[in-house]
Write an enzyme that holds these catalytic residues in place. Sequence first.
Site, PDB file in Angstrom:
ATOM      1  N   GLU A 122      60.313  11.969  14.619  1.00 51.62           N
ATOM      2  CA  GLU A 122      58.893  12.073  14.946  1.00 51.62           C
ATOM      3  C   GLU A 122      58.307  10.786  15.505  1.00 51.62           C
ATOM      4  OE1 GLU A 122      60.145  13.324  12.097  1.00 51.62           O
ATOM      5  OE2 GLU A 122      59.562  15.435  11.991  1.00 51.62           O
ATOM      6  N   HIS A 135      54.469  20.527   1.735  1.00 55.02           N
ATOM      7  CA  HIS A 135      54.338  21.425   2.890  1.00 55.02           C
ATOM      8  C   HIS A 135      53.045  22.231   2.865  1.00 55.02           C
ATOM      9  CE1 HIS A 135      58.680  20.682   3.230  1.00 55.02           C
ATOM     10  NE2 HIS A 135      58.654  21.227   4.426  1.00 55.02           N
TER      11      HIS A 135
HETATM   12  C1  LIG Z   1      60.149  14.645   8.632  1.00 54.04           C
HETATM   13  C2  LIG Z   1      60.371  16.095   8.767  1.00 54.04           C
HETATM   14  N1  LIG Z   1      60.394  16.645   9.993  1.00 54.04           N
HETATM   15  C3  LIG Z   1      60.605  17.966  10.146  1.00 54.04           C
HETATM   16  C4  LIG Z   1      60.806  18.761   9.064  1.00 54.04           C
HETATM   17  C5  LIG Z   1      60.986  20.253   9.238  1.00 54.04           C
HETATM   18  N2  LIG Z   1      62.367  20.629   9.032  1.00 54.04           N
HETATM   19  C6  LIG Z   1      62.789  21.085   7.831  1.00 54.04           C
HETATM   20  S1  LIG Z   1      64.426  21.381   7.807  1.00 54.04           S
HETATM   21  C7  LIG Z   1      64.593  20.894   9.409  1.00 54.04           C
HETATM   22  C8  LIG Z   1      65.947  20.904  10.045  1.00 54.04           C
HETATM   23  C9  LIG Z   1      66.870  20.022   9.324  1.00 54.04           C
HETATM   24  O1  LIG Z   1      68.110  20.057   9.915  1.00 54.04           O
HETATM   25  P1  LIG Z   1      69.319  19.327   9.223  1.00 54.04           P
HETATM   26  O2  LIG Z   1      68.922  17.949   8.813  1.00 54.04           O
HETATM   27  O3  LIG Z   1      70.472  19.450  10.131  1.00 54.04           O
HETATM   28  O4  LIG Z   1      69.541  20.135   7.878  1.00 54.04           O
HETATM   29  P2  LIG Z   1      69.868  21.690   7.683  1.00 54.04           P
HETATM   30  O5  LIG Z   1      68.572  22.415   7.623  1.00 54.04           O
HETATM   31  O6  LIG Z   1      70.710  22.116   8.818  1.00 54.04           O
HETATM   32  O7  LIG Z   1      70.554  21.774   6.368  1.00 54.04           O
HETATM   33  C10 LIG Z   1      63.365  20.516   9.949  1.00 54.04           C
HETATM   34  C11 LIG Z   1      63.151  20.090  11.339  1.00 54.04           C
HETATM   35  C12 LIG Z   1      60.756  18.161   7.784  1.00 54.04           C
HETATM   36  N3  LIG Z   1      60.914  18.883   6.672  1.00 54.04           N
HETATM   37  N4  LIG Z   1      60.563  16.842   7.670  1.00 54.04           N
END
Ligand SMILES: Cc1ncc(C[n+]2csc(CCOP(=O)(O)OP(=O)(O)O)c2C)c(N)n1
Lengths: 345, 346
Positions: free
Chosen positions: B73, B142
């Site tokens: 971000e 959230h």
């Molecule tokens: C700082 C932040 N940005 C965005 C999100 C929204 N978000 C939640 S899970 C996710 C994807 C995460 O991907 P990854 O780290 O590969 O983990 P996975 O869900 O595949 O286990 C996002 C963008 C968040 N929770 N926190």
Amino acid sequence: MTTRAARPSIPQPSGGAAGDALDPAVRRGLYETMVLSRTYEEAILREYHADKGPGFDIGKGLIPGEMHLSAGQEPVAAGICAHLTTDDAVTATHRPHHFAVAHGVDLRRMTAEIFGREGGLGRGRGGHMHLFDPATHFSCSGIIAEGYPPALGQAFAFHRQGTDRIAVAVTGEGAANQGAFHESLNLAARWRLPVVFVVEDNDWGISVARTASTAVDSNADRAVAYGIPGERIEGNEVEAVHDAARRAVARARAGEGPSLIEVHTLRLWGHFEGDAQGYRFDLEEAPSHDPLPRYEARLREAGVLDDTAVEQIRSAASERVEDAIAFAMSSPVPDPASATSYVFA
Amino acid sequence: MTTTHAPASPATHSRRLTTSKAMVEAIAFEMERDPSVFYLGEDVGSYGGIFGSTGGLLDRFGPDRVIDTPISESAFIGLGIGAAVEGMRPVVELMFADFMGVCLDQIYNHMAKIHFESGGNVRVPMVLTTAAGGGYSDGAQHSQCLWGTFAHLPGMKVVVPSGPADAKGLMTAAIRDDNPVVYMFHKGVMGLPWMAKNPRATDEVPADDYEIPIGSASVVREGTDVSVVTISLSVHHALDVAEELAGEIDVEVLDLRSLVPLDREAILSSVAKTRRLVVVDEDYRSFGMSGEVVATITDHDPGLLSRPVERVAVPDVPIPYAHDLEYAVLPRQDRIEAAVRRVVAG
Ligand SMILES: Cc1ncc(C[n+]2csc(CCOP(=O)(O)OP(=O)(O)O)c2C)c(N)n1
């Protein structure tokens, strides 16, 4: 029904060199952990969807809110946590259940938390992305990559306290593009903190493929950039994880500093429940890569498991899981009058 | 600058749209009109935005203008700032307002201050969109609104629409504004298929191109006994209460529509008429919007009020996960009604 077991019965590794066949008891233990985790999530899935209708209202039901399940990623948690005791710390992600199960977080209290009950780990205040268990030094965070920095502090404390306890910090591959990831690697490396960084590369950060978001093929390369060992495990294979973790954990315990392990794993289900996954191009083949039946077949072939053993393991798992669900459902809903409690100590 | 309706001429063709569709319509129109507009954020491409903020935009405008980012971000919000400084008009999405912490420096030290620090010589015409609010057990990380935090930090406008027609007109104004605008949409007003259906989340939306000036509140319901001053989803709850009490208590509902600028005149003229004030805010109670609204009255003339003010807000506690606890702290109809009755009873 049993009350609770402190953690899944995973015997400690035999300590053979890399590539050695593992002790059958260890292999069975890894399988048991994976089965328990999958059984747990299947039950959560069932309860989650039981009363979301008509249609799908995310705020309704016994388990409301977002639900991120880790089916397919069990080898990572089972392989890593096999080397830990509940004195070691684990900081997990928004997808925390497999690590919580493998690290021995009390199933009943975790389930009660997911159900939002007073008997839950956080008395219903935290929820499924915010599980805090001081008994096993387990925690997780809904904010991406933000579980890495606190793990440094836990490792710092363990080291200052003169113990050989370590901290394990988990992120997804998507989170490895976040600043906190890089800052943590650098600081831990510079201060030689006893941390094992784990990256679960399930190829997807919600709808964005790793190949579209990440400039390197492997986060192990990023570890190298901070002067610490980094290893990427291609197959989603529990024994390979176990083997890599053995080295990383030993190094951390010996005061030699952090390492990073990236596992190319599999998100079997949606990012969260209700995710139609229209963006996903690997959806058709995903079930055929399920690591659980694969490992089971391998252990059957090696004579470690037979029908009876598998049946025993599965029914023991479902007994524990159903006991946890029953406990959660019988735990009281928190009193609304207490809604403002616990802001300060 | 108070308006009572979305400024749609009677001849205007309108359809019923959800808030998210109305918002997307404005973005699409601006992208059509101005090639320097682009949309950037997590899961805004093929997913269409987790809260439907970009549905269909990728198909229409392609991946060069509707861009999925890494989960980084600070980097991509900062990128929006740099692009805006060089004459583009980025709309950048922070998926949840709760995530502001990981990129706050880019927001309040850069996006919001560059114009000032440059002595007015550099403009940052950028929109930062973000989803706010709770009510569906998504937990303390959230479910926050946090608009009071954005509004507290000077240099950015803060817009918070409550329904479809406003969402469209305010988005158009936000994209055309030469200032950084934080555009916050409550998940509960978007008309999402997977959330409890809010009947007011779908409404008439003029099909033509129109702006709603940022900083103009809207009297969404006229009344004489008490002013309920509020924003976003709480507007819907306040209208529910007003309708419920009709015949017994005549409630005026004022939708502020933006926190920065704040339409102080609209607050004053409503309270001058009703002489009783209830402020409803889904953000934390202390040091936020509700205090600012009350101060607007007391700074001007405390004598306008015939009764002490009632504030219905989140009582300075993180949003709890368990349903009953969450509903106990959110400003929902029950708490609003009780406050209205108390303020009128005296
Ligand atoms: C700082 C932040 N940005 C965005 C999100 C929204 N978000 C939640 S899970 C996710 C994807 C995460 O991907 P990854 O780290 O590969 O983990 P996975 O869900 O595949 O286990 C996002 C963008 C968040 N929770 N926190």
